[in-house]
Design an enzyme around this catalytic site. Structure first.
Site, mmCIF file in Angstrom:
data_model
loop_
_atom_site.group_PDB
_atom_site.id
_atom_site.type_symbol
_atom_site.label_atom_id
_atom_site.label_comp_id
_atom_site.label_asym_id
_atom_site.label_seq_id
_atom_site.Cartn_x
_atom_site.Cartn_y
_atom_site.Cartn_z
ATOM 1 N N CYS A 331 -44.692 -2.980 -7.002
ATOM 2 C CA CYS A 331 -43.840 -4.039 -6.456
ATOM 3 C C CYS A 331 -42.667 -4.322 -7.395
ATOM 4 C CB CYS A 331 -44.662 -5.289 -6.153
ATOM 5 S SG CYS A 331 -43.829 -6.405 -4.984
ATOM 6 N N HIS A 433 -49.354 -3.243 -2.711
ATOM 7 C CA HIS A 433 -50.441 -3.854 -3.469
ATOM 8 C C HIS A 433 -51.769 -3.333 -2.920
ATOM 9 C CE1 HIS A 433 -47.942 -6.748 -5.592
ATOM 10 N NE2 HIS A 433 -47.346 -7.048 -4.456
#
Length: 496
Positions: A331, A433
């Site tokens: 991320c 994630h």
């Protein structure tokens, strides 16, 4: 409503773990169970099937209860993003970025309504609510505007179990002090006390438990022994739990500990791999000689990238990449690995432009629209010559702009691509994630690391992938074994 609320004498006393255990326990008893937490302040979040963002702990509790997580389980989520500034998320969507004082002034007028709506909607769908508080109900400076503890208990009209942590010391004072500060009507709601994280012979504690019951008039439901818990933690108070000590032959994985780190639960699976050491780095003096450097997610990519350069860690990461080491970004960490990051509207910070680490051929442009979505896809087969299916979720505002030579890390099922990979798979990043939660991917990546160090492959029995289901069941049994469940059941039936 039919339910029980778990409150604590302080933060990190084990409220989330006890609530998770109760979710699984009552589900195993045949009840339709749902978790609820009115307001969560955490950077560990989760994306529901419908794209709403909630606290990670409520997603874990929903999984333990065997139901799909929804935004009603955590109607208010606060995500700190700067000095006294937090993103306020209401019913899963961005509401505003507010300074702490401004948020407090608007709490009752603007936040209590969504809390009540979610609480009542959820209660109509299940048999039992397991409601979690936050911090302590006895914070005098916050009590007037507190919507997550006793005000929620009153809205739901449920009994409260007070959890106290004996491992940190002063457990009897913390319980008595909490009760002393509460209003009489609030104190009346507390129907049981649980002592958590006890180490030793519980019989030696009995005189103290007898005194506590006599002093407060509230039964002690039991003493929970200290237990290593492998469920995803709620917030940064648990950061130091994601550490394993490397041995001489271990794969040494260094995690960058950003000031605004988020979703660090991505890396919990790495703790369970034999021969792997996981440690945090936040200063140049911590560096050592890592085999792998991982840049986690962050709530403020631009500010944490600046911090990375100020700390001298940017040069260290680039050195690892240039000397055939492994570098991974998840991320915000992936975004930092690109060539440049542009934020002209100040979406993440007041830094309009920054040079990335230049390790991946992408540029990042921040947009006001946040992408929150669950994702499925296939990891690029050029990594290891095979396609590996992965699932997870995305929470980010940065949009990737690929340079001509870019090779995506992930081909998503919806036809989109994500992330990038170079250097024959040594350097890669993704917005996804949960990628390390995928057993096939994790095993293949660990074997790649071991091969580079001439370490033998791990056998099937040497590669433990913890089952979340077994962890939840263990927690339920832990509660059954050590708490007076007849009294808990009586509380649930309104007889406690």
């Amino acid at each position: 409503m039919r339910g029980i609320m778990i409150q604590g004498t302080a933060s990190d006393v084990g409220k989330s773990v006890v609530a998770t255990a109760f979710c699984r326990l009552f589900a195993e008893e045949g009840y339709r169970v749902a978790p609820f937490k009115a307001q969560n302040m955490a950077l560990n979040s989760f994306v529901t099937v419908k794209g709403g963002e909630i606290g990670r702990s409520q997603a874990v509790q929903a999984e333990a209860a065997g139901i799909e997580a929804t935004v009603d389980m955590n109607p208010i989520l606060l995500k700190p993003k700067g000095e006294r500034i937090a993103e306020v998320i209401v019913h899963g969507q961005h509401y505003a970025d507010l300074e702490a004082g401004e948020y407090q002034n608007r709490t009752i007028s603007e936040m209590l309504g969504p809390v009540s709506q979610s609480l009542h909607r959820l209660a109509e769908q299940v048999d039992v609510l397991i409601i979690e508080g936050a911090g302590s109900p006895a914070e005098i400076n916050l009590k007037e505007r507190d919507i997550v503890n006793m005000r929620t208990a009153a809205l739901a009209d449920v009994p409260v179990i007070l959890v106290a942590d004996i491992d940190r010391g002063g457990v009897f004072a913390s319980v008595v002090g909490t009760l002393e500060i509460l209003d009489p009507s609030e104190r009346e709601r507390i129907k049981g006390i649980v002592i958590n994280k006890f180490r030793g012979d519980v019989s030696l504690l009995q005189p103290g438990l007898d005194w506590l019951e006599e002093k407060t008039g509230i039964p002690v439901l039991g003493v929970l022994p200290w237990k290593k818990v492998e469920i995803d933690p709620e917030d940064s108070l648990s950061l130091d739990k994601i550490v394993t000590h490397p041995s001489e032959k271990a794969i040494d994985i260094a995690l960058i500990r950003f000031p605004h780190i988020s979703n660090f639960t991505d890396f919990m699976p790495l703790m369970r791999i034999p021969g792997v050491g996981v440690r945090w780095i936040e200063n140049d003096t911590d560096w050592g000689n890592p085999d792998v450097v991982i840049l986690p997610g962050t709530k403020n990519t631009m500010a944490d990238l600046k911090w990375l350069y100020q700390k001298g860690l940017a040069d260290r990461i680039q050195q690892v990449a240039s000397t055939h080491g492994f570098v991974v970004g998840i991320c915000g960490g992936f975004q930092m690995l690109g060539h440049c990051l542009v934020d002209p509207e100040g979406v993440e910070s007041d830094i309009p432009h920054a040079d990335g680490l230049g390790l991946l051929p992408v540029n990042i442009h921040f947009e006001r629209r946040k992408r929150t979505v669950q994702t499925k896809g296939v990891v690029n087969s050029t990594l290891w010559g095979e396609e590996i299916q992965v699932v997870g979720y995305e929470i980010h505002r940065g949009r990737s702009q690929y340079n001509g030579e870019a090779v995506p890390f992930l081909y998503q099922n919806d036809g989109e691509v994500d992330g990038a990979v170079v250097a024959e798979g040594r350097i890669w990043g993704t917005h996804l994630h949960g990628v390390f939660d995928q057993p096939a991917f994790l095993r293949r990546w660990i074997e790649e690391l071991r091969g580079k160090k001439n370490l033998p492959s791990l056998g099937e029995n040497d590669f433990p992938i913890s089952s979340k289901e077994s962890s939840y069941s263990e927690l339920a049994q832990w509660v059954r074994d050590h708490l007076d469940m007849k009294k808990v059941q009586a509380m649930l039936e309104g007889k406690g």
